[in-house]
Write an enzyme that holds these catalytic residues in place. Sequence first.
Site, PDB file in Angstrom:
ATOM      1  N   GLU A 166       0.569  -1.077   0.754  1.00 29.10           N
ATOM      2  CA  GLU A 166      -0.043  -0.114  -0.070  1.00 29.10           C
ATOM      3  C   GLU A 166       0.605   1.492   0.096  1.00 29.10           C
ATOM      4  O   GLU A 166       0.353   2.082   0.788  1.00 29.10           O
ATOM      5  CB  GLU A 166      -1.538   0.014   1.647  1.00 29.10           C
ATOM      6  CG  GLU A 166      -2.003  -1.102   1.289  1.00 29.10           C
ATOM      7  CD  GLU A 166      -3.319  -0.642   1.689  1.00 29.10           C
ATOM      8  OE1 GLU A 166      -3.545  -0.204   3.426  1.00 29.10           O
ATOM      9  OE2 GLU A 166      -4.111  -0.956   2.051  1.00 29.10           O
ATOM     10  N   GLU A 381      -7.075  -8.333   0.523  1.00 26.09           N
ATOM     11  CA  GLU A 381      -7.687  -7.609   1.884  1.00 26.09           C
ATOM     12  C   GLU A 381      -9.164  -7.380   1.198  1.00 26.09           C
ATOM     13  O   GLU A 381      -9.053  -6.522   0.141  1.00 26.09           O
ATOM     14  CB  GLU A 381      -6.850  -5.895   1.990  1.00 26.09           C
ATOM     15  CG  GLU A 381      -5.392  -6.948   3.251  1.00 26.09           C
ATOM     16  CD  GLU A 381      -5.139  -6.039   3.042  1.00 26.09           C
ATOM     17  OE1 GLU A 381      -5.291  -4.994   3.925  1.00 26.09           O
ATOM     18  OE2 GLU A 381      -3.597  -5.357   3.591  1.00 26.09           O
TER      19      GLU A 381
HETATM   20  C1  BG6 Z   1      -5.050  -2.116   4.342  1.00 22.81           C
HETATM   21  C2  BG6 Z   1      -3.714  -1.904   5.396  1.00 22.81           C
HETATM   22  O1  BG6 Z   1      -4.455  -0.876   4.893  1.00 22.81           O
HETATM   23  O2  BG6 Z   1      -5.805  -1.407   5.971  1.00 22.81           O
HETATM   24  C3  BG6 Z   1      -4.115  -3.096   6.966  1.00 22.81           C
HETATM   25  O3  BG6 Z   1      -3.056  -2.940   4.788  1.00 22.81           O
HETATM   26  C4  BG6 Z   1      -5.220  -3.060   7.682  1.00 22.81           C
HETATM   27  O4  BG6 Z   1      -2.824  -3.278   7.620  1.00 22.81           O
HETATM   28  C5  BG6 Z   1      -6.411  -2.349   6.721  1.00 22.81           C
HETATM   29  O5  BG6 Z   1      -5.208  -3.424   9.068  1.00 22.81           O
HETATM   30  C6  BG6 Z   1      -7.843  -1.800   7.480  1.00 22.81           C
HETATM   31  O6  BG6 Z   1      -7.144  -0.865   8.082  1.00 22.81           O
HETATM   32  P1  BG6 Z   1      -6.985  -0.542   9.749  1.00 22.81           P
HETATM   33  O7  BG6 Z   1      -7.438   1.086   9.835  1.00 22.81           O
HETATM   34  O8  BG6 Z   1      -8.806  -0.504  10.474  1.00 22.81           O
HETATM   35  O9  BG6 Z   1      -6.850  -1.351  10.391  1.00 22.81           O
END
Ligand code: BG6
Length: 482
Positions: A166, A381
Amino acid sequence: MNKRFPENFLWGASSSAYQVEGAAFEGGKKASQQDIINRDSFERFGFATADVTADQYHHYKEDVALMKEMNFSCYRFSLAWARIFPDGTGEPNPEGVKYYHDLIDELKRNGIEPIVTMYHYDCPWALVEKYGGWLDRKIVKDFEYYARFIINEYKDKVKIWTTINEQSIIVQYWTQKCYIPEELLDGKHEQLRYQINHHMNLAHAIACNLVHEMVEGGIVGSAIGYSPIYPLSSKPEDVMAMQNAQALRNDYYTDIYFKGHYNKAALLYLQEHDLAPKIEDGDMELIASASSDFLALNYYASECARYCPDDSSTKIRWSGVNRSGKKGDIDGFETHPGFYQMCKNPLLDTTDWDWAIDPTGMEYLLRDLYNRYNKPLMITENGLGAYDIMSPDGKIHDDYRIAYLKSHIQAMKRAMDYGVEMIAYCPWSLVDLLSTSNGMKKRYGLIYIDRTDEDPKECKRIRKDSFYWYKKVLESKGEDLT
Ligand code: BG6
């Protein structure tokens, strides 16, 4: 339309080292910048530190057994650079190297393909102390040393590699993703966001070339945080603002991976505002020499942009964060006067942390990216951050998460039916883990971790309703989403 997912389509889930492993100072590991950043979040907001998180380091066999129970065919995770090289460079740490061999072997024994991310926000603290970490171009050489080591070490077992997690999100939310000293936070050093990203582009290119040189049958690409951007209205000014936001927030990154150069409109905007990175002789040749085999996408929410006039009273500002978990508490929107302003999409519901819930955005981005770059895609993700409550029956009835995942899988499938080539689907996340901005309360896992921000307890694993649902989806190879 074709009802079946391809036979070789990979189903799994995702995590990252510092968010899931714990054992932050065990097994020879030394601090990463996330150990320091999360100490600070503990003091400022009461969020858990990165010391224990979901304690996967001590529970990895149990976690792999749970993956197997759900019929996983892949697991996407990252290696902690500071576990392999506690000082960032120099001598490797045999216990750290062995830990990842053990995890990978356990996965392979259970028929689960490892998808390995080289770097997920956790620069060794030793390198931050030495020269500021990613702020300094010296890191590119140290990253090369680390990447060469891990690729060589695991190349017989790991065939799918992603480089740096990211980059776009690191630029937008730099203080959560990189350690930035106080004295650089006076608004005069914003160019460093793009300088860090340039160093990462060099590191990414080197890593891609190394995988291609060293891993027989290996494939490599970047995992990017990607939100499609809609215009707030059909007013031409809003549509133009959407195109500007798309250039600076998305194409600026993906053009590097697939065209080997910076998006021109975005770079011109950055140059006009003294934000552009310093590029040295040979940098663009190195970037152009690297090819990505796929693009991995982290998709949670779509975004919205509107026209922003170029008047002297409006200043550049960066993406806001909702720290409270109360809808509407987001701390402002990214603004680039004369270019665009991000805003809430009034047509979409959001999570409690103000992330717009939009399965159609998934179909939109997959079709758009595939049309433009013609490379296979994977979802590394995708998930719903929510307050999960344990019911009196000791279970977690997360039907809202099932609804979210189901609608997104359906959207991905529609994109595939329209010709998009997909490699894998890995929702975030396997187990509840440490959120990058909201501690342990904001949960994403298919598996509940019995702990709070204040008390890690035993990190007992409890299957959520979404666990049983996902198991059924995978049993039917994506056909049964009921
Ligand atoms: C993504 C990241 O941006 O979002 C993760 O790769 C992250 O590391 C996920 O945990 C969710 O974001 P957050 O801030 O809710 O943990």
